[in-house]
Design a protein around this motif. Structure first.
Motif, PDB file in Angstrom:
ATOM      1  N   TRP A 229      -4.242  12.323  -7.848  1.00 41.23           N
ATOM      2  CA  TRP A 229      -3.174  11.843  -7.390  1.00 41.23           C
ATOM      3  C   TRP A 229      -3.527  11.328  -5.978  1.00 41.23           C
ATOM      4  O   TRP A 229      -3.826  12.376  -4.841  1.00 41.23           O
ATOM      5  CB  TRP A 229      -2.270  13.324  -7.148  1.00 41.23           C
ATOM      6  CG  TRP A 229      -0.817  12.833  -6.653  1.00 41.23           C
ATOM      7  CD1 TRP A 229      -0.531  12.577  -5.597  1.00 41.23           C
ATOM      8  CD2 TRP A 229       0.147  12.476  -7.629  1.00 41.23           C
ATOM      9  NE1 TRP A 229       0.922  12.454  -5.401  1.00 41.23           N
ATOM     10  CE2 TRP A 229       1.222  12.349  -6.907  1.00 41.23           C
ATOM     11  CE3 TRP A 229       0.156  12.624  -9.048  1.00 41.23           C
ATOM     12  CZ2 TRP A 229       2.551  12.129  -7.298  1.00 41.23           C
ATOM     13  CZ3 TRP A 229       1.530  12.090  -9.521  1.00 41.23           C
ATOM     14  CH2 TRP A 229       2.664  11.864  -8.537  1.00 41.23           C
ATOM     15  N   VAL A 230      -3.815  10.265  -5.715  1.00 41.10           N
ATOM     16  CA  VAL A 230      -4.472   9.356  -4.749  1.00 41.10           C
ATOM     17  C   VAL A 230      -3.542   8.318  -4.162  1.00 41.10           C
ATOM     18  O   VAL A 230      -2.678   7.929  -5.033  1.00 41.10           O
ATOM     19  CB  VAL A 230      -5.935   8.966  -5.051  1.00 41.10           C
ATOM     20  CG1 VAL A 230      -6.641  10.403  -5.266  1.00 41.10           C
ATOM     21  CG2 VAL A 230      -6.075   8.058  -6.071  1.00 41.10           C
ATOM     22  N   ALA A 231      -3.803   7.921  -2.863  1.00 43.52           N
ATOM     23  CA  ALA A 231      -3.027   6.806  -2.523  1.00 43.52           C
ATOM     24  C   ALA A 231      -3.527   5.577  -3.376  1.00 43.52           C
ATOM     25  O   ALA A 231      -4.810   5.507  -3.732  1.00 43.52           O
ATOM     26  CB  ALA A 231      -3.500   6.312  -1.026  1.00 43.52           C
ATOM     27  N   GLU A 232      -2.623   4.646  -3.543  1.00 48.47           N
ATOM     28  CA  GLU A 232      -2.962   3.235  -4.307  1.00 48.47           C
ATOM     29  C   GLU A 232      -2.244   1.904  -3.486  1.00 48.47           C
ATOM     30  O   GLU A 232      -1.072   2.470  -3.075  1.00 48.47           O
ATOM     31  CB  GLU A 232      -2.526   3.505  -5.697  1.00 48.47           C
ATOM     32  CG  GLU A 232      -3.482   4.221  -6.702  1.00 48.47           C
ATOM     33  CD  GLU A 232      -2.638   4.293  -7.955  1.00 48.47           C
ATOM     34  OE1 GLU A 232      -3.467   5.132  -8.801  1.00 48.47           O
ATOM     35  OE2 GLU A 232      -1.855   3.844  -8.431  1.00 48.47           O
ATOM     36  N   GLY A 233      -2.690   0.813  -3.832  1.00 52.15           N
ATOM     37  CA  GLY A 233      -2.064  -0.351  -3.449  1.00 52.15           C
ATOM     38  C   GLY A 233      -1.701  -0.965  -4.647  1.00 52.15           C
ATOM     39  O   GLY A 233      -2.777  -0.913  -5.742  1.00 52.15           O
TER      40      GLY A 233
ATOM     41  N   LEU B 245      -4.783  -2.811  -5.660  1.00 50.80           N
ATOM     42  CA  LEU B 245      -5.382  -3.582  -4.381  1.00 50.80           C
ATOM     43  C   LEU B 245      -5.593  -2.361  -3.109  1.00 50.80           C
ATOM     44  O   LEU B 245      -4.977  -1.637  -3.018  1.00 50.80           O
ATOM     45  CB  LEU B 245      -4.143  -4.525  -3.859  1.00 50.80           C
ATOM     46  CG  LEU B 245      -4.677  -5.464  -2.566  1.00 50.80           C
ATOM     47  CD1 LEU B 245      -5.616  -6.576  -3.110  1.00 50.80           C
ATOM     48  CD2 LEU B 245      -3.495  -6.292  -2.186  1.00 50.80           C
ATOM     49  N   GLU B 246      -7.047  -2.774  -2.835  1.00 47.85           N
ATOM     50  CA  GLU B 246      -7.317  -1.694  -1.870  1.00 47.85           C
ATOM     51  C   GLU B 246      -6.361  -1.675  -0.468  1.00 47.85           C
ATOM     52  O   GLU B 246      -5.814  -2.849  -0.421  1.00 47.85           O
ATOM     53  CB  GLU B 246      -8.918  -1.870  -1.461  1.00 47.85           C
ATOM     54  CG  GLU B 246      -9.152  -3.152  -0.975  1.00 47.85           C
ATOM     55  CD  GLU B 246      -9.622  -3.793  -2.275  1.00 47.85           C
ATOM     56  OE1 GLU B 246      -8.666  -4.540  -2.938  1.00 47.85           O
ATOM     57  OE2 GLU B 246     -11.125  -4.173  -2.552  1.00 47.85           O
ATOM     58  N   ALA B 247      -6.773  -0.872   0.334  1.00 40.21           N
ATOM     59  CA  ALA B 247      -5.914  -0.886   1.574  1.00 40.21           C
ATOM     60  C   ALA B 247      -6.325  -2.222   2.514  1.00 40.21           C
ATOM     61  O   ALA B 247      -5.531  -2.497   3.243  1.00 40.21           O
ATOM     62  CB  ALA B 247      -6.358   0.409   2.419  1.00 40.21           C
TER      63      ALA B 247
ATOM     64  N   TRP C 255       0.782  -1.198   0.052  1.00 39.17           N
ATOM     65  CA  TRP C 255      -0.023   0.043   0.016  1.00 39.17           C
ATOM     66  C   TRP C 255       0.786   1.228  -0.016  1.00 39.17           C
ATOM     67  O   TRP C 255       1.998   1.331   0.704  1.00 39.17           O
ATOM     68  CB  TRP C 255      -0.804  -0.024   1.132  1.00 39.17           C
ATOM     69  CG  TRP C 255      -1.767   1.075   1.359  1.00 39.17           C
ATOM     70  CD1 TRP C 255      -1.729   2.303   2.186  1.00 39.17           C
ATOM     71  CD2 TRP C 255      -2.660   1.443   0.509  1.00 39.17           C
ATOM     72  NE1 TRP C 255      -2.664   3.200   2.077  1.00 39.17           N
ATOM     73  CE2 TRP C 255      -3.535   2.836   0.826  1.00 39.17           C
ATOM     74  CE3 TRP C 255      -3.566   0.805  -0.520  1.00 39.17           C
ATOM     75  CZ2 TRP C 255      -4.561   3.222   0.331  1.00 39.17           C
ATOM     76  CZ3 TRP C 255      -4.660   1.444  -1.232  1.00 39.17           C
ATOM     77  CH2 TRP C 255      -5.061   2.887  -0.841  1.00 39.17           C
ATOM     78  N   PHE C 256       0.731   2.199  -0.885  1.00 40.46           N
ATOM     79  CA  PHE C 256       1.346   3.206  -0.979  1.00 40.46           C
ATOM     80  C   PHE C 256       0.627   4.731  -0.636  1.00 40.46           C
ATOM     81  O   PHE C 256      -0.354   4.924  -1.290  1.00 40.46           O
ATOM     82  CB  PHE C 256       1.983   3.472  -2.535  1.00 40.46           C
ATOM     83  CG  PHE C 256       2.722   2.452  -2.924  1.00 40.46           C
ATOM     84  CD1 PHE C 256       4.118   2.240  -2.516  1.00 40.46           C
ATOM     85  CD2 PHE C 256       2.304   1.438  -3.699  1.00 40.46           C
ATOM     86  CE1 PHE C 256       5.118   1.427  -2.740  1.00 40.46           C
ATOM     87  CE2 PHE C 256       3.110   0.283  -4.033  1.00 40.46           C
ATOM     88  CZ  PHE C 256       4.305   0.421  -3.668  1.00 40.46           C
TER      89      PHE C 256
ATOM     90  N   HIS D 264       1.332   8.305  -2.724  1.00 45.84           N
ATOM     91  CA  HIS D 264       1.353   8.443  -4.052  1.00 45.84           C
ATOM     92  C   HIS D 264       0.383   7.595  -4.862  1.00 45.84           C
ATOM     93  O   HIS D 264       0.577   6.081  -4.303  1.00 45.84           O
ATOM     94  CB  HIS D 264       2.850   8.391  -4.670  1.00 45.84           C
ATOM     95  CG  HIS D 264       3.957   9.363  -3.650  1.00 45.84           C
ATOM     96  ND1 HIS D 264       3.823  10.507  -3.680  1.00 45.84           N
ATOM     97  CD2 HIS D 264       4.804   8.678  -3.012  1.00 45.84           C
ATOM     98  CE1 HIS D 264       4.931  10.996  -2.965  1.00 45.84           C
ATOM     99  NE2 HIS D 264       5.418   9.745  -2.474  1.00 45.84           N
ATOM    100  N   PRO D 265       0.047   7.868  -6.148  1.00 44.17           N
ATOM    101  CA  PRO D 265      -0.542   6.654  -6.847  1.00 44.17           C
ATOM    102  C   PRO D 265       0.811   5.852  -7.512  1.00 44.17           C
ATOM    103  O   PRO D 265       0.884   5.889  -8.976  1.00 44.17           O
ATOM    104  CB  PRO D 265      -1.251   7.443  -8.063  1.00 44.17           C
ATOM    105  CG  PRO D 265      -0.523   8.842  -7.860  1.00 44.17           C
ATOM    106  CD  PRO D 265       0.048   9.195  -6.568  1.00 44.17           C
ATOM    107  N   ALA D 266       1.279   5.075  -6.782  1.00 44.83           N
ATOM    108  CA  ALA D 266       2.425   4.745  -7.196  1.00 44.83           C
ATOM    109  C   ALA D 266       2.278   3.549  -8.325  1.00 44.83           C
ATOM    110  O   ALA D 266       3.051   3.336  -9.289  1.00 44.83           O
ATOM    111  CB  ALA D 266       3.215   4.034  -6.204  1.00 44.83           C
ATOM    112  N   LEU D 267       1.080   2.586  -8.394  1.00 43.67           N
ATOM    113  CA  LEU D 267       0.838   1.774  -9.294  1.00 43.67           C
ATOM    114  C   LEU D 267       0.672   2.449 -10.567  1.00 43.67           C
ATOM    115  O   LEU D 267       1.263   1.974 -11.747  1.00 43.67           O
ATOM    116  CB  LEU D 267      -0.306   1.048  -9.040  1.00 43.67           C
ATOM    117  CG  LEU D 267      -0.634  -0.059  -9.858  1.00 43.67           C
ATOM    118  CD1 LEU D 267       0.288  -1.157  -9.957  1.00 43.67           C
ATOM    119  CD2 LEU D 267      -1.876  -0.632  -9.639  1.00 43.67           C
ATOM    120  N   SER D 268       0.114   3.505 -10.605  1.00 47.46           N
ATOM    121  CA  SER D 268      -0.434   4.108 -11.938  1.00 47.46           C
ATOM    122  C   SER D 268       0.695   4.675 -12.401  1.00 47.46           C
ATOM    123  O   SER D 268       1.149   4.662 -13.801  1.00 47.46           O
ATOM    124  CB  SER D 268      -1.497   5.264 -11.733  1.00 47.46           C
ATOM    125  OG  SER D 268      -2.697   4.698 -11.299  1.00 47.46           O
ATOM    126  N   LEU D 269       1.800   5.505 -11.671  1.00 49.58           N
ATOM    127  CA  LEU D 269       3.040   5.936 -12.048  1.00 49.58           C
ATOM    128  C   LEU D 269       3.977   4.805 -12.623  1.00 49.58           C
ATOM    129  O   LEU D 269       4.470   4.885 -13.678  1.00 49.58           O
ATOM    130  CB  LEU D 269       3.791   6.667 -10.920  1.00 49.58           C
ATOM    131  CG  LEU D 269       3.155   8.113 -10.310  1.00 49.58           C
ATOM    132  CD1 LEU D 269       3.695   8.328  -8.937  1.00 49.58           C
ATOM    133  CD2 LEU D 269       3.597   9.059 -11.406  1.00 49.58           C
TER     134      LEU D 269
END
Length: 251
Positions: free
Chosen positions: A180-184, A199-201, A155-156, A159-164
């Motif tokens: 620009w939201v948190a992502e898993g 993947l959600e939190a 879980w990040f 940052h929207p790490a998965l999209s980046l």
């Protein structure tokens, strides 16, 4: 000078990675040693560039070349399989954020590294839906779902790490409309290669709990505490489809 083998090996490694090695002064001043050292360093840099393609896309080849060389000088490989080289590269990038100015770069590197781990993991059996036939809710609640070695999740929060990561890996531009939201992220392997999905939190918390040895019931409770609106049935179905778990255990 005749050195014990272990002492010679330690000094040789120091010399290869440009650290002081006074005991091998006569060896390291030879032109052939410089050629050998340059070849080893180039191999390390090439391995890091191959293992972290999303990072290189974000920072450019020149910066990545310099960062990889700096990392290799202080952190040589400890495994002959160079796809397993770079376990602490994300932490290195995080510590050097001032030099690249990208606060999300280390998280993108973590996903590149997860990909390498999943790709190179050993093959293990997986839990199939047919294995659950005839089991009661009580049986399932007391079981342990253990993730396979070819699975990684994280879980990040910042940052929207998965999209980046995905867009960098695929060479796609970042759309202005992207929130620009948190992502898993969940990465898993099958016969076709490495797959990834959001993947959600609560899902990340569930897998953390499964990996820590909690029962299915205990892990699900922790997931729902983290994310009360979690659709647990949907989550479990997605994880089963991604071949996340080893066969059931009741110990």
């Amino acid at each position: 000078m005749n050195l014990p083998l272990g002492q010679f090996q330690d000094a040789f490694i120091d010399a290869l990675y440009l650290r002081p090695a006074p005991l091998l002064h006569n060896l390291t001043r030879q032109p052939a040693f410089a050629v050998y050292r340059n070849t080893v360093m180039a191999g390390c840099v090439d391995a890091l560039r191959a293992n972290f393609p999303s990072v290189e896309t974000l920072v450019g080849a020149g910066w990545m070349q310099q960062a990889a060389a700096a990392y290799a000088q202080h952190t040589p490989p400890d495994d002959a399989r160079l796809i397993r080289y770079g376990a602490t590269f994300a932490a290195f990038l995080q510590s050097s954020q001032a030099s690249h100015g990208l606060p999300y770069l280390a998280d993108v590197a973590r996903l590149d590294w997860h990909w390498c781990e999943v790709f190179s993991a050993i093959e293990q059996p997986c839990l199939a839906l047919a294995d659950l036939a005839g089991m009661t809710a009580s049986d399932l609640g007391g079981s342990h779902l253990r993730p396979r070695q070819s699975v990684r999740w994280q879980w990040f929060a910042a940052h929207p790490a998965l999209s980046l990561w995905r867009r960098s890996r695929e060479g796609l531009p970042w759309p202005q409309s992207q929130p620009w939201v948190a992502e898993g992220a969940l990465l898993s392997a099958d016969q076709d290669g490495v797959n990834h999905q959001p993947l959600e939190a609560g899902g990340c918390t569930f897998l953390d709990a499964c990996a820590a040895g909690h029962s299915l019931e205990g892990a699900s409770q922790l997931a729902l505490q983290r994310q009360p609106d979690l659709d647990f049935t949907s989550l479990l179905g997605r994880l089963m489809q991604a071949r996340v778990f080893l066969p059931l255990s009741f110990d």
